[in-house]
Design an enzyme around this catalytic site. Sequence first.
Site, PDB file in Angstrom:
ATOM      1  N   GLU A 174       9.948   1.488  10.676  1.00 40.56           N
ATOM      2  CA  GLU A 174      11.013   2.480  10.465  1.00 40.56           C
ATOM      3  C   GLU A 174      10.329   3.834  10.555  1.00 40.56           C
ATOM      4  O   GLU A 174       9.531   4.188   9.697  1.00 40.56           O
ATOM      5  CB  GLU A 174      11.672   2.233   9.099  1.00 40.56           C
ATOM      6  CG  GLU A 174      13.062   2.828   9.009  1.00 40.56           C
ATOM      7  CD  GLU A 174      13.050   4.135   8.270  1.00 40.56           C
ATOM      8  OE1 GLU A 174      13.036   5.180   8.964  1.00 40.56           O
ATOM      9  OE2 GLU A 174      13.036   4.114   7.034  1.00 40.56           O
TER      10      GLU A 174
ATOM     11  N   LYS B 150       0.857  -1.196   0.000  1.00 44.13           N
ATOM     12  CA  LYS B 150       0.000   0.000   0.000  1.00 44.13           C
ATOM     13  C   LYS B 150       0.887   1.237   0.000  1.00 44.13           C
ATOM     14  O   LYS B 150       1.471   1.603   1.012  1.00 44.13           O
ATOM     15  CB  LYS B 150      -0.926   0.006   1.229  1.00 44.13           C
ATOM     16  CG  LYS B 150      -2.194   0.749   0.955  1.00 44.13           C
ATOM     17  CD  LYS B 150      -2.536   2.008   1.652  1.00 44.13           C
ATOM     18  CE  LYS B 150      -1.757   2.858   2.497  1.00 44.13           C
ATOM     19  NZ  LYS B 150      -1.584   4.218   1.907  1.00 44.13           N
TER      20      LYS B 150
ATOM     21  N   CYS C 141      13.614  10.942   6.909  1.00 46.02           N
ATOM     22  CA  CYS C 141      13.426  10.579   8.324  1.00 46.02           C
ATOM     23  C   CYS C 141      14.708  10.760   9.117  1.00 46.02           C
ATOM     24  O   CYS C 141      14.663  10.984  10.319  1.00 46.02           O
ATOM     25  CB  CYS C 141      12.875   9.172   8.445  1.00 46.02           C
ATOM     26  SG  CYS C 141      13.774   7.982   7.450  1.00 46.02           S
TER      27      CYS C 141
ATOM     28  N   GLU D 237       9.689  16.270  15.105  1.00 45.82           N
ATOM     29  CA  GLU D 237      10.116  16.083  13.721  1.00 45.82           C
ATOM     30  C   GLU D 237       9.285  16.997  12.820  1.00 45.82           C
ATOM     31  O   GLU D 237       8.057  16.916  12.814  1.00 45.82           O
ATOM     32  CB  GLU D 237       9.912  14.623  13.300  1.00 45.82           C
ATOM     33  CG  GLU D 237      10.407  14.354  11.895  1.00 45.82           C
ATOM     34  CD  GLU D 237      10.269  12.891  11.496  1.00 45.82           C
ATOM     35  OE1 GLU D 237       9.218  12.282  11.795  1.00 45.82           O
ATOM     36  OE2 GLU D 237      11.201  12.372  10.865  1.00 45.82           O
TER      37      GLU D 237
END
Length: 502
Positions: A275, A200, A309, A406
Amino acid sequence: MTVAMNDLNTIRPATREFLAAAHANLIGGSWVPAASGKTLSVVDPATGQEITRVAESDAADIDHAVQAARNAFESAAWRDMKPATRERLMNRLADLMEQNIDTLAELESIDNGKNVAIAKAVDMTCAIDVFRFMAGIPSKLNGATLKPSIPFAPDARFFAYSHPVPVGVVGAIIPWNFPALMIAWKLGPAFAAGCTVVLKPAEETPLTALFIGRLAQEAGFPDGVLNVVTGYGHTAGAALSNHRGVDKVAFTGSTEVGRLILQAASGNLKRVTLELGGKSPAIVMPDADAAVAIPGAASGIFFNHGQTCCAGSRLFVHKSRFDEVVDGVANIARNMKVGPGLDMSTEIGPMVSKVQQDRVCAYIEAGKAEGAELLVGGTRPDSNGFFVNPTVFVNTSNDMKIVREEIFGPVLVAMPYTDLEEVIAWANDTPYGLGASIWTRDVSTVHTLAHRIRSGTVWVNCHNVIDAALPFGGFKESGWGRENGVDAVKAYCETQTVCIAL
Ligand code: ADP
């Protein structure tokens, strides 16, 4: 400043043809629309305009795809395929990606906003490399022979072995920042282990997933080994992570959604690798080579427009070098060319979506409100696209939102430090632990710092360097498990023990 529009007239006929085609899910070897008939809009982030539409799938389509993946997993065509044949198949997919690399790069650029030349040289090249690396593994997977003592059966003799078997049906849920590369990171080890997959892609960037689905069919993967289902996270993604027919979910995305995946996986205790996010420190030591550290720190945060990331989003510079290094980075930021991805001279493309642009700008406003000082950027250029100018904040402190959370955009916070213990404490003062970089010429500092920093990867005099051979993943709330490297395949295997009474 006004930003140029993406010029879709420049794209190749093959890319144009793909965009113009009707898109559907790949399930069991057939292209099928969402059962609901719904479609969702795919938008060029450089212009805000729709470029095509794809299936808006929900739980019914996921269920269909999981069934197809289960059937394929149990089929002799896949189960009994020799490792060497599986290797050739994976290499054939890599060959086809290589043959179509320009189209893949253009699709990625139009879909995500990144520079098309980078998409080709980095995203696609690395994705192909991961498939080739993982294609070398099936014939080398092995287990152990064991000689059990079995103390309660003193007179009997036994022989045993343990060996890796594929975990089964894998649900791969991936983000929008490196779509094709994330596909390779999941599919490579899954196929190497002998799993089947329901993939997906992110709703913002489904195009390369659909194109790679085509290529997998062309390569000759048996029907149902790879299924591609497009749709939103809270519907299609949630249904996949909830599904009892899925044996493992491999997820890359936000820490917030990672937690939801974990809860959803508890139903059938499916295996999970995650992750997740990061707030990676880049630490410039007093002896750093400015010619390396300044462009390196800038690229650490601004590569992929900060949508990475492991972006080096917190810059710690020794106070003796602070002004020199931070002014150097700010100067690079000031001169970066903001533009659309199809323009190869673009250095900062758009954020992937309006939502992401607003999110990044809200962080910038929060930084200003908390008293941080803007050295450069902090604005959106004049455009219908979702651009944010590269931004550097100083006078920040560890309790500020822009330092703790973040941002996933081109926003750097820079702080001076006094000594090693102070910077180690600050670098580790985060719930994340994905990446870190150290900029120094002192080998002793390299090892001392590397071992004290709680992060999955520590780079020295470089940042964001990834490779198929290098394990990648997070400590702490940056995730579970490792991608890449030979051991990544183990996360797609169960260990089976066979114990034989002689
Ligand atoms: P980002 O913040 O980078 O957009 P997300 O974590 O929101 O990352 O998305 C990464 C992937 O997770 C996408 O494919 C998205 O559709 C999917 N996703 C989002 N929400 C959920 C959810 N509740 N369950 C499963 N997948 C989800």
